[in-house]
Motif scaffolding. Structure first.
Motif, mmCIF file in Angstrom:
data_model
loop_
_atom_site.group_PDB
_atom_site.id
_atom_site.type_symbol
_atom_site.label_atom_id
_atom_site.label_comp_id
_atom_site.label_asym_id
_atom_site.label_seq_id
_atom_site.Cartn_x
_atom_site.Cartn_y
_atom_site.Cartn_z
ATOM 1 N N UNK A 75 1.081 -1.023 0.409
ATOM 2 C CA UNK A 75 0.197 0.203 -0.358
ATOM 3 C C UNK A 75 0.764 1.148 0.171
ATOM 4 N N UNK A 76 0.334 2.187 -0.414
ATOM 5 C CA UNK A 76 0.869 3.833 -0.587
ATOM 6 C C UNK A 76 1.300 4.375 0.841
ATOM 7 N N UNK A 77 2.191 4.430 0.416
ATOM 8 C CA UNK A 77 2.090 4.783 2.650
ATOM 9 C C UNK A 77 1.416 6.195 2.818
ATOM 10 N N UNK A 78 1.489 6.567 4.084
ATOM 11 C CA UNK A 78 0.792 8.280 3.574
ATOM 12 C C UNK A 78 2.054 9.308 3.727
ATOM 13 N N UNK A 79 0.986 10.506 3.681
ATOM 14 C CA UNK A 79 1.583 11.461 4.481
ATOM 15 C C UNK A 79 2.542 11.476 5.366
ATOM 16 N N UNK A 80 2.331 11.159 6.381
ATOM 17 C CA UNK A 80 3.167 11.425 7.711
ATOM 18 C C UNK A 80 2.637 9.234 7.853
ATOM 19 N N UNK A 81 4.721 8.253 8.144
ATOM 20 C CA UNK A 81 3.925 7.055 8.505
ATOM 21 C C UNK A 81 4.568 7.045 9.967
ATOM 22 N N UNK A 82 3.653 6.415 10.331
ATOM 23 C CA UNK A 82 3.809 6.334 12.030
ATOM 24 C C UNK A 82 4.381 4.644 12.184
ATOM 25 N N UNK A 83 5.574 4.925 13.096
ATOM 26 C CA UNK A 83 6.046 3.416 13.313
ATOM 27 C C UNK A 83 5.820 2.838 14.742
ATOM 28 N N UNK A 84 5.304 2.354 15.063
ATOM 29 C CA UNK A 84 5.155 1.630 16.703
ATOM 30 C C UNK A 84 6.239 1.091 16.599
ATOM 31 N N UNK A 85 7.145 0.500 18.231
ATOM 32 C CA UNK A 85 8.318 0.184 17.895
ATOM 33 C C UNK A 85 7.091 -0.784 18.912
ATOM 34 N N UNK A 86 7.769 -2.328 18.249
ATOM 35 C CA UNK A 86 7.069 -3.408 18.791
ATOM 36 C C UNK A 86 7.946 -4.248 19.692
ATOM 37 N N UNK A 115 -7.698 6.365 4.309
ATOM 38 C CA UNK A 115 -8.631 6.414 2.958
ATOM 39 C C UNK A 115 -7.738 8.049 2.208
ATOM 40 N N UNK A 116 -7.509 9.327 3.297
ATOM 41 C CA UNK A 116 -7.532 10.174 2.435
ATOM 42 C C UNK A 116 -5.344 10.308 2.819
ATOM 43 N N UNK A 117 -4.853 9.215 2.828
ATOM 44 C CA UNK A 117 -3.736 8.643 2.482
ATOM 45 C C UNK A 117 -2.615 9.674 3.948
ATOM 46 N N UNK A 118 -3.474 10.426 4.352
ATOM 47 C CA UNK A 118 -3.125 11.321 5.569
ATOM 48 C C UNK A 118 -1.537 10.411 6.261
ATOM 49 N N UNK A 119 -2.054 9.836 7.094
ATOM 50 C CA UNK A 119 -1.464 8.867 8.132
ATOM 51 C C UNK A 119 -1.199 7.371 7.074
ATOM 52 N N UNK A 120 -0.301 6.646 7.116
ATOM 53 C CA UNK A 120 -0.530 4.859 7.767
ATOM 54 C C UNK A 120 0.627 5.004 8.725
#
Lengths: 192, 637
Positions: A75-86, A115-120
């Motif tokens: 999937x395309x990444x959002x404008x802001x990519x949020x990565x949660x460390x696990x 859906x607005x591709x703002x965040x992934x």
């Protein structure tokens, strides 16, 4: 996810530019995939078809590689990519709680894009800052000790004009132009 | 210069390097630790702040970068070397401290000892590493230079005797070097501890002309970052070890398989390779000898199973990373079907050190069966987390309490999780266990690649087992049925237990049996060790499993489904609204009598209110099983 206008042409030309540099050998599949994702931010089906064509292998083999390895995203990444460390340390002190909070607020699941591709939103194995746990990486900025309140704060800060909260101007890669060039291959998707 | 021997050439290289490095010896230098961990803690801001302050005041001091010193708990870390003073390291540096240090130390002569962490050289004013318990137990060999030299500057490594071992090896016969490695009994640091010398010998004796040397830097364990740290802090050490190995085998090309999640390590290794080529340490006729060897980087794509050697090879060949049956071993048929030596980053690091210091030096450290040191990423509930290197045979007790300085907040120790997803949890009774390959295996854990997580009373052992199973289940490549389905079934069982949906105690016997079957029925070490977290927690912490099943109670108050948050009316101050404001789901309301209470239906158990409740009240508590809430509220009414 539907391709937007002009994306088709962009994908074809980018993939063409990249494959041009390689010999059509199976051994080159992984480096090609990495570079394409570095360019496009993800692996669209069209790109995988083009790569398969180039290497003269079935598309399913390319798809198999793209889904086997954690690094690749479909999937395309959002404008802001949020990565949660696990990583273990983060998980023990509430990494899942941070993930739940993001999922609840963004109304998407881990691995998806709004859906607005703002965040992934995605999980990463370990960013190696175990002492700041639980850690969330937004774009390239590391946020430590993330509680649900902080999640709300982060989303609020990034939702407007993508403004970065002042207290966390801790650029992981700030102002390193000379290094950025050599990094391009790994860029976009540094954490699986 | 052509025709001169490698050792002569090396002397010249070293003289040049010393001259270049030595020219800064009489200047003030600020070293900033900028490995990934340092950067995450704000090292770049600190570096820029120093540059700005120094420029503004027109000082002559230099600002330079080093890798990781291993004291992660105190990041961002810096070292200031000022002529006339011992080099002093400062921790927890922020912009304010930068200003203070520049004003008081760089401009004037006050080293601000109150902010100093440790001095690097013995002196009359401030303690050095060896004055702290950690320094007494630690024995830094392969981490020795990490954090003290600029990883992007080959001359700094050469000036510290770097590549001297290579020059010596090139003067010796390959079999002599092999003999040294074999006599040193260097065991592979990737986890299993297979003797490196035997691997090299098999590959060397193979008549095939084309051979490969590969360095496994696909460090996939969550919570382990030793290899990353070494590659980011002293990449040349790894290259030197690989070149020596290639010389022994007669290999002409080699690869470093590095996770692409480590962009900084990739960048620094790439730079190291370029610099080594410029100096004639890689490429055609290395140091004037007839030996040709070159290195390339291959970036892994984030599959844990690729840490398994045959899977790694398969991914390099452009296929899915699935392990194959062995034998044939890789040393007989590896990359492209040719003899291949695959060793871990740390294993290669020891090679130049053994050549330089001698076999006896190496075998005197550690235990007879596991000579040398062990490198651990010490994390979790521990005061001084970081990267530590101790001799093999050091007890876990010393590691946790002396090196790591114990647990924070006076919490009770519960277990150490050692070896990552393939390792196990060892209880307090195992703390006297010496750390070496064999003792840990007996206790049910493995050395693994060196992740060590300390757990305290707030950590639920069933949840830990589930966490690791979630990881291995996702990472199973799917080739072997037992691993593919077995891990899934075990995970489901653990999920049921941790969410209170399991009522039968007999499930634990099934779990145990299945775990043993998965171990036996899997081709590679991923499946072979995936059940370890379950087996060790069942062995040492069965009571916790039983509490989950029989009482629906999580003794550590961690499993979300088995706890409830409750505000104790006796402790709650009616006037404070901290918890109400902190709740993301508006589950907290004010009762008619002014006290706060939680609507259990709305509560998502995010822990926010507990953190928000001011320390003078601490009215929010966790209860397990959740039915206790009704009991208490019932009584109240």
């Amino acid at each position: 996810m539907e391709l937007l206008e002009g994306e088709r042409e962009e994908i074809v030309s980018e993939v063409g530019n990249i494959t041009e540099k390689y010999q059509p050998e199976r051994e080159k599949l992984l480096p090609v995939l990495q570079e394409v994702q570095g360019r496009l931010g993800y692996l669209p089906v069209l790109a995988m078809e083009k790569i398969a064509e180039f290497l003269r292998i079935p598309t399913i083999d390319v798809y198999g590689m793209a889904t086997f390895y954690n690094q690749f995203r479909l999937n395309p990444p959002g404008d802001h990519q949020i990565k949660v460390c696990m990583g273990t340390a983060c998980y023990m002190v509430g990494g899942q709680i941070a993930m739940d909070s993001f999922e609840r607020r963004l109304e998407i699941q881990e691995g998806e894009t709004t859906p607005d591709r703002k965040f992934s939103l995605e999980r990463v194995a370990c960013v190696g800052c175990c002492t700041l746990a639980p850690v969330v990486v937004v774009d390239d900025i590391v946020e430590g000790h993330v509680t649900p309140t902080r999640v709300d704060g982060l989303l609020l800060a990034y939702d407007g004009e993508g403004r970065v909260p002042a207290e966390s101007a801790r650029q992981v890669e700030a102002g390193q132009q000379d290094e950025q060039q050599s990094e391009q291959e790994g860029e976009g998707e540094q954490h699986s | 210069m052509s025709g001169s021997s490698p050792e002569k050439r090396y002397e010249q290289l070293k003289a040049e390097a010393k001259e270049k490095v030595g020219s800064t010896a009489d200047k003030t230098v600020v070293w900033v630790g900028t490995a990934t961990c340092g950067k995450a803690a704000g090292a770049i801001t600190v570096r820029e702040a120093f540059k700005k302050e120094i420029q503004q005041r027109g000082l002559e001091a230099q600002v330079r970068e080093v890798g990781c010193m291993g004291h992660c708990y105190a990041e961002p870390l810096i070292i200031i070397s000022k002529p006339g003073f011992p080099s002093i390291s400062y921790g927890f540096v922020d912009e304010g401290l930068v200003k203070l240090l520049v004003d008081n130390y760089l401009v004037n002569d006050d080293p601000c000892y109150e902010y100093a962490l440790v001095a690097l050289e013995p002196n009359d004013y401030f303690p050095t590493f060896s004055d702290f318990p950690r320094g007494v137990y630690e024995n830094k060999t392969i981490l020795g230079l990490c954090g003290f030299i600029d990883p992007e500057e080959i001359d700094e490594y050469i000036a510290e005797n770097g590549y001297a071992a290579l020059a010596r090896v090139l003067e010796m016969k390959p079999e002599e070097t092999l003999e040294l490695i074999k006599r040193a009994n260097l065991r592979g640091r990737g986890g299993a501890g297979f003797p490196a010398g035997r691997k090299w010998e098999v590959a060397r004796e193979n008549p095939e002309k084309e051979k490969y040397v590969i360095c496994n830097a696909d460090e996939g364990d969550p919570g382990a970052f030793m290899d990353r740290s070494i590659l980011e802090s002293n990449p040349h050490q790894v290259l030197e070890g690989m070149i020596i190995c290639a010389y022994v085998l007669g290999a002409a090309s080699g690869y470093l398989y590095i996770r692409s999640e480590y962009p900084q390590a990739v960048r620094r290794v790439r730079r190291a390779i370029e610099q080594a080529r410029e100096k004639g340490l890689l490429g055609k006729s290395i140091m004037g000898s007839s030996f040709d060897f070159d290195l390339e980087i291959f970036q892994g794509s984030g599959a844990f199973v690729c840490g398994e050697s045959s899977a790694l090879i398969s991914s390099m060949e452009g296929k899915m990373g699935m392990p194959r049956e062995r034998p044939p071993r890789l040393s007989e048929s590896g990359f492209r079907g040719k003899p291949t030596v695959l060793n871990n980053v740390k294993t290669f690091c020891y090679v130049p050190m053994i050549i330089n210091n001698g076999v006896e030096w190496f075998t005197e450290i550690g235990t007879p069966e596991s000579p040398g040191t062990a490198v651990f990423a010490l994390v979790g509930k521990i005061n001084h987390s970081g990267l530590v290197e101790v001799p093999m045979g050091t007890s876990l007790n010393q590691l946790v309490y002396d090196v790591g300085e114990g647990l924070p907040k006076d919490k009770a120790f519960k277990a150490v999780q050692i070896g990552g997803p393939s390792g196990g949890c060892l209880p307090e009774s195992a703390l006297d266990l010496p750390i070496d390959f064999d003792s840990l295996q007996e206790a049910g854990a493995i050395m693994g690649s060196g992740g060590l997580v300390v757990l305290d009373e707030d950590d639920c052992m069933v949840a830990i087992a589930r966490y690791f199973l979630e990881f291995t289940q996702k990472e199973s490549c799917g080739k072997c049925t037992f691993c593919r389905l077995g891990t899934k079934h075990m995970l489901n069982t653990l999920r049921k237990i941790t969410t209170g949906q399991e009522d039968e105690l007999a499930t634990l016997d099934v779990l145990q049996e299945l775990a043993e079957d998965v171990k036996a029925g899997s081709l590679c070490n991923l499946g072979g060790t995936a059940p370890n977290p379950i087996l060790t927690t069942l062995r040492y912490f069965k009571d916790e499993y039983e509490a989950h099943i029989l009482e629906k109670r999580c003794p550590a108050l961690m499993c979300k489904e088995l706890i409830a948050y409750y505000i104790e009316p006796k402790k709650c101050s009616k006037l404070c609204n901290a918890c109400v404001g902190s709740c993301p789901t508006e589950a907290i309301y004010t009762r008619d009598d002014g006290l706060k209470a939680i609507d259990q239906e709305k509560c998502v158990k995010c822990d926010n209110c507990m953190k928000a409740c001011p320390p003078e009240y601490l009215a929010v508590v966790k209860l397990s099983p959740p039915s206790l809430v009704e009991e208490r509220e019932g009584k109240k009414k």
